[in-house]
Design an enzyme around this catalytic site. Structure first.
Site, short mmCIF file in Angstrom:
data_model
loop_
_atom_site.label_atom_id
_atom_site.label_comp_id
_atom_site.label_asym_id
_atom_site.label_seq_id
_atom_site.Cartn_x
_atom_site.Cartn_y
_atom_site.Cartn_z
N TYR A 80 14.92 -10.60 -10.19
CA TYR A 80 13.58 -10.06 -9.95
C TYR A 80 12.58 -10.65 -10.95
O TYR A 80 11.47 -11.03 -10.58
CB TYR A 80 13.62 -8.54 -10.08
CG TYR A 80 12.28 -7.87 -9.97
CD1 TYR A 80 11.67 -7.68 -8.72
CD2 TYR A 80 11.60 -7.41 -11.10
CE1 TYR A 80 10.44 -7.06 -8.61
CE2 TYR A 80 10.36 -6.79 -11.00
CZ TYR A 80 9.79 -6.61 -9.75
OH TYR A 80 8.56 -6.00 -9.65
N ARG B 205 8.27 3.36 -26.00
CA ARG B 205 7.80 2.62 -24.84
C ARG B 205 6.30 2.85 -24.65
O ARG B 205 5.74 3.86 -25.08
CB ARG B 205 8.53 3.07 -23.57
CG ARG B 205 10.01 2.72 -23.53
CD ARG B 205 10.23 1.22 -23.42
NE ARG B 205 11.65 0.89 -23.36
CZ ARG B 205 12.41 0.60 -24.41
NH1 ARG B 205 11.86 0.61 -25.62
NH2 ARG B 205 13.68 0.28 -24.26
N ASN C 186 5.11 -0.21 -18.53
CA ASN C 186 5.80 0.84 -17.76
C ASN C 186 4.79 1.72 -17.04
O ASN C 186 3.98 2.41 -17.67
CB ASN C 186 6.65 1.69 -18.70
CG ASN C 186 7.70 0.88 -19.42
OD1 ASN C 186 8.71 0.50 -18.84
ND2 ASN C 186 7.47 0.60 -20.70
N GLY D 172 0.78 -1.24 0.00
CA GLY D 172 0.00 0.00 0.00
C GLY D 172 0.81 1.27 0.00
O GLY D 172 0.29 2.34 -0.31
N SER D 173 2.11 1.19 0.33
CA SER D 173 2.94 2.40 0.36
C SER D 173 3.56 2.71 -0.99
O SER D 173 4.15 3.76 -1.18
CB SER D 173 4.05 2.25 1.41
OG SER D 173 4.91 1.18 1.06
N GLY D 174 3.42 1.81 -1.95
CA GLY D 174 3.98 2.04 -3.28
C GLY D 174 3.09 2.92 -4.13
O GLY D 174 2.03 3.39 -3.70
N PRO E 247 1.42 -5.62 -16.20
CA PRO E 247 1.39 -4.24 -16.71
C PRO E 247 2.63 -3.97 -17.57
O PRO E 247 3.49 -4.83 -17.72
CB PRO E 247 1.44 -3.41 -15.42
CG PRO E 247 2.31 -4.25 -14.52
CD PRO E 247 2.00 -5.70 -14.86
#
Length: 310
Positions: free
Chosen positions: A130, A203, A159, A10-12, A157
């Site tokens: 990652y 992009r 970018n 939630g902090s992102g 998703p």
């Protein structure tokens, strides 16, 4: 009655956007989340809940290359504990957010990227720890679904950008990095901003608030084992993005392209046809100009009290 939602991470940036849309959902902190994942006794907190799993250890290319084991181990451990707890705790549904970096490098795929190409080859070596950890969320979701009947789905998703992004110049992505450079150049009356490469790569960019709407859409409309691409597929050059940011922030200086530094892959388009077939409409995406305007105005208002600066 609608199921109570739990949003991890939630902090992102995306988590912060969720808080604007779903203020009544549960947003456990990292410490609270790890506490919830300890032992079966705490897993009843997931019973009957819809979970949107955003939490991850993230960073830019430099961090991914320098801490490759950390990125793999910490993300794999978190994801394994999350899906195990959701399964044992009787969660109603879990939507896990992956990343476009899960796709194989260019020689193994054809463009646009479609979901069936996910496991055709290795991801790019610059962030393979990652990327593999994120890719395995697809595998974990499928095995829990097959053996235990869990309704676990995954979304990919492209970018992302928006308010509450990471504006660290070492670890941030291209849009927040350019926004910060341009705003600081304006504040300090610098005559130019330097950007890497030649600005030609294309992009796809998706505004964070759109991701919130799409994940909520998937909660109601998608229950299949295969991952689904969810990004806006309009392509824009890095040069176009930089010029748009300068215009929004009213910066009159020069953009100098350092062609001694890498430009990156020219393009890596994705297909969101599966999402469109579900009923999502392209017009529901926020245009890049509108999303950048909102993001830039937020930065101008909040600076320097933004992530990666303060």
């Amino acid at each position: 009655m609608e199921n109570k939602k739990i949003i991890t991470g939630g902090s992102g940036m995306v988590g912060s956007a969720f808080k604007q849309t779903l203020p009544d959902a549960d947003y456990p902190t990292r410490q609270e989340l790890y506490s919830m994942l300890k032992g079966v006794i705490n897993r009843d907190k997931f019973s009957g809940k819809d979970i949107i799993h955003l939490a991850a250890k993230v960073g830019g290319v430099k961090a991914n290359m320098g801490q490759v084991a950390d990125f793999y181990i910490q993300n794999s451990t978190l994801n394994e504990k999350m899906l195990s707890a959701a399964c044992l705790g009787g969660a109603n549904k879990v939507v896990s957010l992956l990343s476009t970096c899960v796709y194989p490098t260019a020689q193994y795929v054809t463009y646009p990227l479609t979901e069936d190409q996910l496991h055709l080859g290795p991801p790019h070596p610059s962030n393979f720890g990652y990327a593999y950890a994120k890719r395995m969320v697809d595998v974990m979701s499928r095995v829990y679904r097959q053996q235990y009947g869990c309704n676990f789905i995954t979304a990919i998703p492209n970018n992302l950008y928006g308010e509450n992004d990471n504006f660290d110049l070492e670890n941030g992505h291209v849009i927040p990095a350019i926004i910060r450079k341009v705003w600081e150049a304006k504040l300090n009356n610098k005559p130019f901003v330097e950007c890497w490469g030649d600005g030609s790569p294309l992009r796809e960019f998706t505004y964070s608030e759109d991701i919130v709407k799409i994940l909520m859409f998937l909660l109601k409309n998608y229950d299949e084992p295969e991952p689904i691409n969810i990004g806006n597929t309009e392509e824009h050059s890095i040069k176009e993005v930089a010029e748009m940011i300068c215009s929004i922030m009213k910066y009159d200086g020069e953009i100098r392209w350092n062609t001694q530094m890498p430009s990156g892959q020219h393009r890596k388009p994705s297909s969101n046809q599966k999402l469109l077939n579900l009923g999502w409409d392209k017009k529901w995406y926020t245009s890049l100009e509108k999303g950048l305007t909102k993001t830039c105005k937020w930065v101008m208002l909040k600076y320097p009290d933004i992530r990666g600066v303060s």
